[in-house]
Design a protein around this motif. Structure first.
Motif, short mmCIF file in Angstrom:
data_model
loop_
_atom_site.label_atom_id
_atom_site.label_comp_id
_atom_site.label_asym_id
_atom_site.label_seq_id
_atom_site.Cartn_x
_atom_site.Cartn_y
_atom_site.Cartn_z
N LEU A 183 0.83 -1.21 0.00
CA LEU A 183 0.00 0.00 0.00
C LEU A 183 0.86 1.25 0.00
CD1 LEU A 183 -2.99 -0.71 2.41
CD2 LEU A 183 -3.04 -0.39 -0.06
N GLU A 184 1.99 1.20 0.70
CA GLU A 184 2.88 2.37 0.74
C GLU A 184 3.32 2.75 -0.66
OE1 GLU A 184 3.23 -0.33 2.73
OE2 GLU A 184 2.90 0.50 4.73
N GLU A 185 3.70 1.75 -1.44
CA GLU A 185 4.15 2.00 -2.81
C GLU A 185 2.99 2.53 -3.67
OE1 GLU A 185 5.18 -1.39 -5.44
OE2 GLU A 185 7.19 -0.50 -5.40
N LEU A 186 1.80 1.97 -3.49
CA LEU A 186 0.64 2.43 -4.26
C LEU A 186 0.31 3.88 -3.93
CD1 LEU A 186 -1.71 2.00 -6.19
CD2 LEU A 186 -3.00 1.03 -4.28
N PHE A 187 0.31 4.23 -2.65
CA PHE A 187 0.02 5.62 -2.28
C PHE A 187 1.11 6.56 -2.76
CE2 PHE A 187 -3.21 3.87 0.54
CZ PHE A 187 -4.23 4.79 0.35
N GLU A 188 2.34 6.09 -2.72
CA GLU A 188 3.46 6.89 -3.23
C GLU A 188 3.21 7.23 -4.69
OE1 GLU A 188 8.06 5.88 -4.12
OE2 GLU A 188 7.31 5.31 -2.15
N TYR A 189 2.83 6.24 -5.45
CA TYR A 189 2.54 6.44 -6.87
C TYR A 189 1.35 7.38 -7.07
CZ TYR A 189 1.41 5.63 -11.71
OH TYR A 189 1.14 5.83 -13.04
N ALA A 190 0.26 7.10 -6.37
CA ALA A 190 -0.96 7.89 -6.55
C ALA A 190 -0.73 9.36 -6.21
CB ALA A 190 -2.10 7.32 -5.70
N MET A 191 -0.05 9.61 -5.10
CA MET A 191 0.24 11.00 -4.71
C MET A 191 1.12 11.68 -5.75
SD MET A 191 -1.32 11.77 -1.83
CE MET A 191 -0.41 13.08 -1.02
N ALA A 192 2.14 10.98 -6.21
CA ALA A 192 3.05 11.56 -7.19
C ALA A 192 2.32 11.85 -8.51
CB ALA A 192 4.23 10.63 -7.43
N MET A 193 1.46 10.94 -8.93
CA MET A 193 0.72 11.13 -10.18
C MET A 193 -0.21 12.33 -10.08
SD MET A 193 -1.62 8.48 -12.37
CE MET A 193 -2.88 8.32 -11.10
N GLU A 194 -0.94 12.45 -8.99
CA GLU A 194 -1.86 13.57 -8.83
C GLU A 194 -1.10 14.90 -8.73
OE1 GLU A 194 -4.96 13.28 -9.32
OE2 GLU A 194 -5.46 11.21 -8.84
N ARG A 195 0.02 14.90 -8.00
CA ARG A 195 0.83 16.12 -7.89
C ARG A 195 1.37 16.54 -9.25
NH1 ARG A 195 3.49 13.82 -2.89
NH2 ARG A 195 2.38 14.84 -1.20
N GLU A 196 1.86 15.57 -10.01
CA GLU A 196 2.41 15.89 -11.32
C GLU A 196 1.32 16.41 -12.25
OE1 GLU A 196 5.10 16.75 -14.16
OE2 GLU A 196 5.47 16.27 -12.05
N ALA A 197 0.13 15.86 -12.19
CA ALA A 197 -0.98 16.36 -13.00
C ALA A 197 -1.30 17.81 -12.61
CB ALA A 197 -2.22 15.48 -12.83
N ALA A 198 -1.32 18.11 -11.32
CA ALA A 198 -1.58 19.48 -10.87
C ALA A 198 -0.50 20.43 -11.36
CB ALA A 198 -1.68 19.52 -9.34
N ARG A 199 0.74 19.99 -11.25
CA ARG A 199 1.86 20.84 -11.73
C ARG A 199 1.76 21.08 -13.24
NH1 ARG A 199 5.19 17.30 -8.23
NH2 ARG A 199 5.44 18.43 -6.29
N ARG A 200 1.41 20.04 -13.98
CA ARG A 200 1.31 20.17 -15.43
C ARG A 200 0.20 21.13 -15.81
NH1 ARG A 200 3.40 16.81 -19.26
NH2 ARG A 200 5.10 16.91 -17.75
N TYR A 201 -0.96 21.05 -15.14
CA TYR A 201 -2.03 21.99 -15.44
C TYR A 201 -1.62 23.42 -15.11
CZ TYR A 201 -5.49 18.39 -16.50
OH TYR A 201 -6.19 17.36 -17.08
N THR A 202 -0.85 23.61 -14.05
CA THR A 202 -0.34 24.95 -13.73
C THR A 202 0.58 25.43 -14.83
OG1 THR A 202 -0.55 24.53 -11.37
CG2 THR A 202 0.96 26.29 -12.03
N GLN A 203 1.44 24.55 -15.30
CA GLN A 203 2.36 24.88 -16.40
C GLN A 203 1.57 25.25 -17.65
OE1 GLN A 203 4.59 21.48 -17.80
NE2 GLN A 203 6.15 22.76 -18.76
N LEU A 204 0.53 24.49 -17.96
CA LEU A 204 -0.29 24.78 -19.13
C LEU A 204 -1.03 26.11 -18.98
CD1 LEU A 204 -1.63 21.19 -19.83
CD2 LEU A 204 0.07 22.46 -21.17
N SER A 205 -1.47 26.41 -17.78
CA SER A 205 -2.11 27.70 -17.52
C SER A 205 -1.15 28.83 -17.83
CB SER A 205 -2.58 27.77 -16.06
OG SER A 205 -3.10 29.04 -15.79
#
Length: 174
Positions: free
Chosen positions: A11-33
Motif C-alpha cells: 500500500l505504501e508503494e501504491l500511495f506513493e505512486y498515486a500521490m506523485a501522479m496527482e501532484r504531477e498532474a496538478a503541476r502540469r495543469y499549472t504549467q499549461l495555464s
C-alpha cells in the motif's frame, strides 16, 4: 505501462505512486495555464488553473484516504520506473495555443481514462490483496473524474473547423 514497474507490492508503494501522479498532474495543469497566459489565451489559462485546483483537491483526497487506512505519511517521491508521464499527466506537446476548453477537456478525459485502466489492471494483477482493493477504490475515483469531465464537456461544444487558423502565428526558435 508495459515494461514499467507497477506499485503492486505494498500500500505504501501504491500511495506513493498515486500521490506523485496527482501532484504531477496538478503541476502540469499549472504549467499549461502559464503557457496559455503567455499565448494570450486567457480563457484557457483560467481553465487550466481550475484544472490544477481540481488536481490539488485529488492530492488532498488521496492523502485523506492514506490517513484513513493508516499508511504512514512519510512517503517520499515516486521511485524511478513508475511511468508518471503516463496515466493522468497531459503532454504539453498535445496542447495548441489556440485550443478551446473542449479540446483540453477531451485530452483530460483521455488521461483520466488511462488512470482508470491503470488502476483496474493493477487491481486484477497485484499480488497483495490490500493493493488490489485500494486499486479498485482508486479506479472508482478515477471513473468519477471521467464522469465529471463528461458533465463539463456537455457545456463546451466541439469548435468548428478552422479553430486553429492563425494569420500571425508565433515565431518558433530555431
Amino acid at each position: 505501462m508495459s515494461g514499467k514497474q507497477k506499485p503492486n507490492r505494498s500500500l505504501e508503494e501504491l500511495f506513493e505512486y498515486a500521490m506523485a501522479m496527482e501532484r504531477e498532474a496538478a503541476r502540469r495543469y499549472t504549467q499549461l495555464s502559464d503557457m496559455m497566459a503567455q499565448h494570450n489565451n486567457p480563457e484557457m489559462a483560467d481553465f487550466f488553473r481550475r484544472m490544477a485546483d481540481v488536481e490539488w483537491l485529488h492530492v488532498y483526497n488521496v492523502g485523506e484516504i492514506r490517513r484513513e487506512v493508516g499508511v504512514p505519511e512519510n512517503i517520499g517521491k515516486a521511485k524511478p520506473g513508475l511511468g508518471l508521464d503516463g496515466a493522468e499527466v497531459l503532454d504539453v506537446l498535445d496542447i495548441h495555443y489556440l485550443q478551446h476548453p473542449y479540446h483540453a477537456l477531451t485530452l483530460a478525459r483521455q488521461h483520466e481514462e488511462r488512470a482508470v485502466s491503470f488502476y483496474t489492471d493493477l487491481a486484477g494483477s497485484a499480488e497483495n490483496e490490500e493493493v488490489r482493493a485500494m486499486a479498485r477504490r482508486f479506479a472508482g475515483d478515477e471513473e468519477a473524474h471521467v464522469r465529471e469531465l463528461d458533465r463539463w464537456l456537455a457545456h463546451y461544444p466541439k469548435p468548428e473547423e478552422g479553430w486553429d487558423d492563425d494569420p500571425d502565428p508565433p515565431n518558433e526558435l530555431e
